[in-house]
Design a protein around this motif. Sequence first.
Motif, PDB file in Angstrom:
ATOM      1  N   GLU A 170      -8.792 -16.208  35.784  1.00 12.09           N
ATOM      2  CA  GLU A 170      -9.270 -17.592  35.880  1.00 12.09           C
ATOM      3  C   GLU A 170      -8.253 -18.613  35.384  1.00 12.09           C
ATOM      4  OE1 GLU A 170     -11.454 -15.735  32.229  1.00 12.09           O
ATOM      5  OE2 GLU A 170     -10.808 -15.111  34.244  1.00 12.09           O
ATOM      6  N   ASP A 171      -7.211 -18.146  34.687  1.00 14.97           N
ATOM      7  CA  ASP A 171      -6.185 -19.072  34.186  1.00 14.97           C
ATOM      8  C   ASP A 171      -5.040 -19.275  35.180  1.00 14.97           C
ATOM      9  OD1 ASP A 171      -7.440 -19.583  31.753  1.00 14.97           O
ATOM     10  OD2 ASP A 171      -6.523 -17.830  30.779  1.00 14.97           O
ATOM     11  N   LEU A 172      -4.966 -18.453  36.214  1.00 10.37           N
ATOM     12  CA  LEU A 172      -3.831 -18.526  37.142  1.00 10.37           C
ATOM     13  C   LEU A 172      -3.717 -19.854  37.881  1.00 10.37           C
ATOM     14  CD1 LEU A 172      -3.806 -14.913  38.650  1.00 10.37           C
ATOM     15  CD2 LEU A 172      -2.083 -15.944  37.142  1.00 10.37           C
ATOM     16  N   PRO A 173      -4.821 -20.472  38.336  1.00 11.04           N
ATOM     17  CA  PRO A 173      -4.667 -21.753  39.055  1.00 11.04           C
ATOM     18  C   PRO A 173      -3.970 -22.833  38.225  1.00 11.04           C
ATOM     19  CG  PRO A 173      -6.839 -20.830  39.468  1.00 11.04           C
ATOM     20  CD  PRO A 173      -6.218 -19.980  38.412  1.00 11.04           C
ATOM     21  N   LEU A 174      -4.317 -22.945  36.936  1.00  9.15           N
ATOM     22  CA  LEU A 174      -3.664 -23.944  36.083  1.00  9.15           C
ATOM     23  C   LEU A 174      -2.187 -23.619  35.911  1.00  9.15           C
ATOM     24  CD1 LEU A 174      -3.700 -26.396  34.232  1.00  9.15           C
ATOM     25  CD2 LEU A 174      -4.468 -24.911  32.361  1.00  9.15           C
ATOM     26  N   LEU A 175      -1.867 -22.349  35.738  1.00 10.82           N
ATOM     27  CA  LEU A 175      -0.465 -21.941  35.608  1.00 10.82           C
ATOM     28  C   LEU A 175       0.328 -22.331  36.851  1.00 10.82           C
ATOM     29  CD1 LEU A 175       1.877 -20.360  34.273  1.00 10.82           C
ATOM     30  CD2 LEU A 175       0.968 -18.306  35.392  1.00 10.82           C
ATOM     31  N   ILE A 225       3.413 -13.746  29.554  1.00 11.32           N
ATOM     32  CA  ILE A 225       1.999 -13.537  29.853  1.00 11.32           C
ATOM     33  C   ILE A 225       1.179 -14.451  28.944  1.00 11.32           C
ATOM     34  CG2 ILE A 225       0.101 -11.870  29.954  1.00 11.32           C
ATOM     35  CD1 ILE A 225       2.420  -9.684  30.013  1.00 11.32           C
ATOM     36  N   PHE A 226       0.534 -15.452  29.519  1.00  7.48           N
ATOM     37  CA  PHE A 226      -0.330 -16.340  28.739  1.00  7.48           C
ATOM     38  C   PHE A 226      -1.657 -15.629  28.488  1.00  7.48           C
ATOM     39  CE2 PHE A 226       2.590 -19.384  30.607  1.00  7.48           C
ATOM     40  CZ  PHE A 226       2.759 -20.340  29.609  1.00  7.48           C
ATOM     41  N   SER A 227      -1.987 -15.413  27.217  1.00 11.07           N
ATOM     42  CA  SER A 227      -3.283 -14.795  26.908  1.00 11.07           C
ATOM     43  C   SER A 227      -4.419 -15.809  27.035  1.00 11.07           C
ATOM     44  CB  SER A 227      -3.273 -14.215  25.495  1.00 11.07           C
ATOM     45  OG  SER A 227      -3.272 -15.249  24.529  1.00 11.07           O
ATOM     46  N   THR A 228      -4.067 -17.079  26.929  1.00 17.81           N
ATOM     47  CA  THR A 228      -5.024 -18.174  27.070  1.00 17.81           C
ATOM     48  C   THR A 228      -4.266 -19.415  27.493  1.00 17.81           C
ATOM     49  OG1 THR A 228      -6.633 -19.579  25.898  1.00 17.81           O
ATOM     50  CG2 THR A 228      -4.796 -18.733  24.607  1.00 17.81           C
ATOM     51  N   MET A 229      -4.971 -20.346  28.103  1.00 15.14           N
ATOM     52  CA  MET A 229      -4.361 -21.637  28.453  1.00 15.14           C
ATOM     53  C   MET A 229      -4.987 -22.748  27.607  1.00 15.14           C
ATOM     54  SD  MET A 229      -2.196 -20.662  30.664  1.00 15.14           S
ATOM     55  CE  MET A 229      -1.560 -21.846  31.839  1.00 15.14           C
ATOM     56  N   MET A 230      -5.597 -22.362  26.493  1.00 13.06           N
ATOM     57  CA  MET A 230      -6.207 -23.319  25.573  1.00 13.06           C
ATOM     58  C   MET A 230      -5.482 -23.269  24.231  1.00 13.06           C
ATOM     59  SD  MET A 230      -8.666 -24.665  27.376  1.00 13.06           S
ATOM     60  CE  MET A 230      -9.661 -25.531  26.141  1.00 13.06           C
TER      61      MET A 230
END
Length: 576
Positions: free
Chosen positions: A358-363, A313-318
């Motif tokens: 909002e982070d799902l598209p990048l994943l 589970i990515f808590s952030t993509m930054m």
Amino acid sequence: MAVAVLLRQRTLSSPHAVSSCRNVVYTCGLFSNSDLHSMVNSTNLRFWRTYHNSGKFDLTDLTHPHIWYPKAREKKRNVFLHVGPTNSGKTYSALKRLEASSSGVYCGPLRLLAREIAQRLNKVNIPCNLITGQERDEIEGAKHSSVTVEMADVTTDYQCAVIDEIQMVGCKSRGYSFTRALLGLCSDELHVCGDPAAVPLIQRILEATGDVVTVQYYERLSPLVPLKSPLGSFSNIKAGDCLVTFSRRGIYTLKKRIEREGKHLCSVVYGSLPPETRTKQATMFNDDTSDLNVLVASDAIGMGLNLNISRIIFSTMMKFDGFCNRELTVAEIKQIAGRAGRYGSKFPVGEVTCLNAEDLPLLHSSLKSASPIIERAGLFPTFDLLSLYSRLHGTDFFHPVLERFLEKAKLSPDYFIADCEDMLKVAAIVDDFLSDCMINTSSVSVDIRDDISVQGLVQFAENYARKGIVRLKEIFTPGTLQVPKTDNQLKELESVHKVLELYVWLSFRMDDSFPDHEVAASQKSICSMLIEEYLERSGWQPQGRRKFLRGAQKLLQEYDESQLRKYFQEVNPGPK
């Protein structure tokens, strides 16, 4: 960055310094004034004549780094590239060849990996040494070694060699160590494992060596399923989950948030934890009988640790990369996500999602994309080149030697010079104290952004310059370490561990000048133990008291009781 020592023959102000400097020259295998003539006739420079027919050698010409390793060039190596995604069996295949060989070496990116491979070989009755910057466990009669890539021996002849995570040739700070191993390892078979993105570059680099290169592609052994929905509530956390974030503060914030729900206790893994602590945290997470069934980690899990993770589970993509806050790259996302669903574990299908929708598209887009092709490999001049260059130019200090050399360095399009900013800062610090010696700062890890680590380096350099010997008790008082009570105290203890690790590293290379190896090593172990105790106490539940007492009894089996009582007043040893 690392500290290795290059010295000029000069009249030193102290007899202690003279003796120490001689020891350093011997330790590093460098040369005296008389070596200059013999080096001109050496095999290395005979190779150079192929490219410099005029007979005038330009030491800053780095366009043909394969000639730096004449012993490897005497062989026609069979190079096998094992490439594929995480959890595809590529490293397993290479290790099977290593196990079947009469002699060999494994070169990995992490101490944890090196230790894991050494244990694996020794377990199947193949004596294997473990050699890292901070550890040296040599087994009598061993013809195999497991090492961190910086410690790779390019002078020994092996039947088989393995380089793991070869895509790190493109790393700005450490890539040159992988390039050195790739070009320099003297083995009949060389097995290179990593991301397919490195294949075109490696093929180009090895064209000049005459090696025979074979590429074998692998597919992932177990499915990895990107979920369409984010985690949502923290109440949806389940056993086997791993939450990933990219700051120490973020890790402890998530750990406390999860444990407040009252359902799970968390192990933590991140880069500045001592390696021993990371290993134990990972072991507890993998243990079915442990209460620690959720992992909170940084991208330190991307390589090395075998973890039974069900869902990432990515808590952030930054991520802050030391320069700026940026999005994770495709390669980083795939490396971390791929840790879920390890083949042969109790979670044969891996899942990956994000904390926020909002982070799902990048994943999802990253997992569908190929990693960008690696265009260039890191490079750094050898110690021999820098030492010879300094003698020819009469330069007293390492900082100006390195700065001048790099300004003039010439490279082929397949290479870049490693990031030397931290190296130059360390050189400037050491040069201030060692005015009679020249120090090359490129082999021991010093965290230049950690004030306590820098202070330790300064004190070591100051004492060495003044007396030629550094006693640990003049800088650090054994018996003063305590279990941290706050996150800030934990951070401070992690920094103290780095200073002790630096002393241990120096003691391996300059034992006469850094004689307190055993004291430093034991205090380093106690540091790890105290950090582990903090992590356990910080996750206490009603049953935590019983867990602590069980843990204390186990510690008594590993450490001297009198030493333990200095730190754990609550421990009652009981009968042995």
